[in-house]
Design an enzyme around this catalytic site. Structure first.
Site, PDB file in Angstrom:
ATOM      1  N   HIS A  89       0.801  -1.223   0.000  1.00 60.93           N
ATOM      2  CA  HIS A  89       0.000   0.000   0.000  1.00 60.93           C
ATOM      3  C   HIS A  89       0.833   1.272   0.000  1.00 60.93           C
ATOM      4  O   HIS A  89       0.723   2.096  -0.913  1.00 60.93           O
ATOM      5  CB  HIS A  89      -0.937   0.004   1.215  1.00 60.93           C
ATOM      6  CG  HIS A  89      -1.863  -1.162   1.273  1.00 60.93           C
ATOM      7  ND1 HIS A  89      -1.874  -2.059   2.316  1.00 60.93           N
ATOM      8  CD2 HIS A  89      -2.808  -1.594   0.398  1.00 60.93           C
ATOM      9  CE1 HIS A  89      -2.790  -2.984   2.104  1.00 60.93           C
ATOM     10  NE2 HIS A  89      -3.369  -2.741   0.938  1.00 60.93           N
ATOM     11  N   ASP A 146       8.238   5.314   6.690  1.00 67.22           N
ATOM     12  CA  ASP A 146       7.797   4.658   5.477  1.00 67.22           C
ATOM     13  C   ASP A 146       7.160   5.697   4.564  1.00 67.22           C
ATOM     14  O   ASP A 146       7.279   6.904   4.788  1.00 67.22           O
ATOM     15  CB  ASP A 146       6.846   3.475   5.765  1.00 67.22           C
ATOM     16  CG  ASP A 146       5.573   3.862   6.483  1.00 67.22           C
ATOM     17  OD1 ASP A 146       5.042   4.977   6.251  1.00 67.22           O
ATOM     18  OD2 ASP A 146       5.059   3.048   7.288  1.00 67.22           O
TER      19      ASP A 146
END
Length: 264
Positions: A89, A146
């Site tokens: 994702h 991230d």
């Protein structure tokens, strides 16, 4: 406007506005929202009628990052899904923003934390409401960065400041974000939607094929040698010099009129 439970999409003046729509949870990112956002970004990239994108949130937050309630529930259930969400994702979402062949404007309307802040950093322009704030919250939950934050943040503010913001995980308000270069503009809360739309509409009316090349050349230069950057600039100028937009711009300049860009 098209509506889903978690993401709102609206088109106007060549601008597609994507609104994260989980206001009761500060637009934190569930699997459903991440998948909807990724599909919407890819759809905007492929739609020739979309010439600029605005990314924003509903309610009092831009995006609080990962939905930790869903996350911890899956961890406790022994579900491996949380361990794969970066690859499945977050990486694809931030790549879709960075590689979008059209300008992306982040309209930061409140808290932007973790991956939410990273989505804003990955955007081409950031306009923030006075009440907005940014937080690299990863260390607070025992994780590293991230969503490209390790790459984008230090290119905005430098390594030292990026390390400080990630290690100390301190909140940066809108005024400091402007001083640091995290955002390009701060406006009163009530003016944010109109201001973001106006900026995006101006971009949508511009030479969008050139904007795509500008983005790609900048991204390459951030990780290439000087000679490689020069070669990329040469290739881009050669391609852009043959576009209808370039011819139109030159003819408009000579004719002392405003150019009519078609993105071709």
């Amino acid at each position: 406007m098209t509506t889903s439970d978690v993401l709102l999409t609206a088109d106007a003046d060549g601008v597609r506005t994507l609104t994260l729509n989980r206001p009761q949870a500060y637009n934190s990112l569930t699997v459903e929202l991440k998948e909807a956002l990724l599909a919407a970004l890819r759809g905007a990239a492929d739609d020739p009628g979309v010439r600029a994108v605005v990314l924003t949130g509903s309610g009092k937050a831009f995006c609080a990052g990962q939905d930790l309630k869903e996350h911890v529930g899956l961890l406790q259930a022994g579900d491996p899904a949380p361990l794969h969400t970066v690859k499945e994702h977050y990486n694809p979402i931030v790549k879709a923003i960075v590689e979008m062949p059209k300008p992306v404007v982040a309209a930061v309307n409140g808290t932007a934390a973790g991956a939410g802040a990273a989505f804003a950093y990955a955007s081409d322009l950031r306009i923030a409401a006075e009440s907005s704030s940014f937080l690299m919250a990863f260390a607070n939950v025992g994780l590293g960065p991230d969503s490209g934050a390790s790459w984008t943040l230090q290119r905005l503010v430098g390594y030292g400041r990026a390390a400080e913001l990630m290690l100390l995980a301190r909140t940066v308000d809108a005024a400091e974000a402007l001083r640091l270069g995290l955002v390009g503009e701060v406006v009163p809360d009530e003016e944010l939607p109109a201001r973001a739309q106006a900026v995006a509409a101006k971009l949508a009316a511009g030479p969008t094929v050139a904007y795509a090349k500008i983005k790609s050349v900048l991204n390459l230069a951030a990780q290439s040698t000087f000679d490689e950057a020069l070669a990329a600039e040469d290739a881009a100028q050669t391609a852009l010099g043959a576009t209808a937009d370039h011819t139109e711009a030159v003819e408009a300049f000579v004719g002392k009129r405003k150019p009519d860009f078609q993105g071709k």
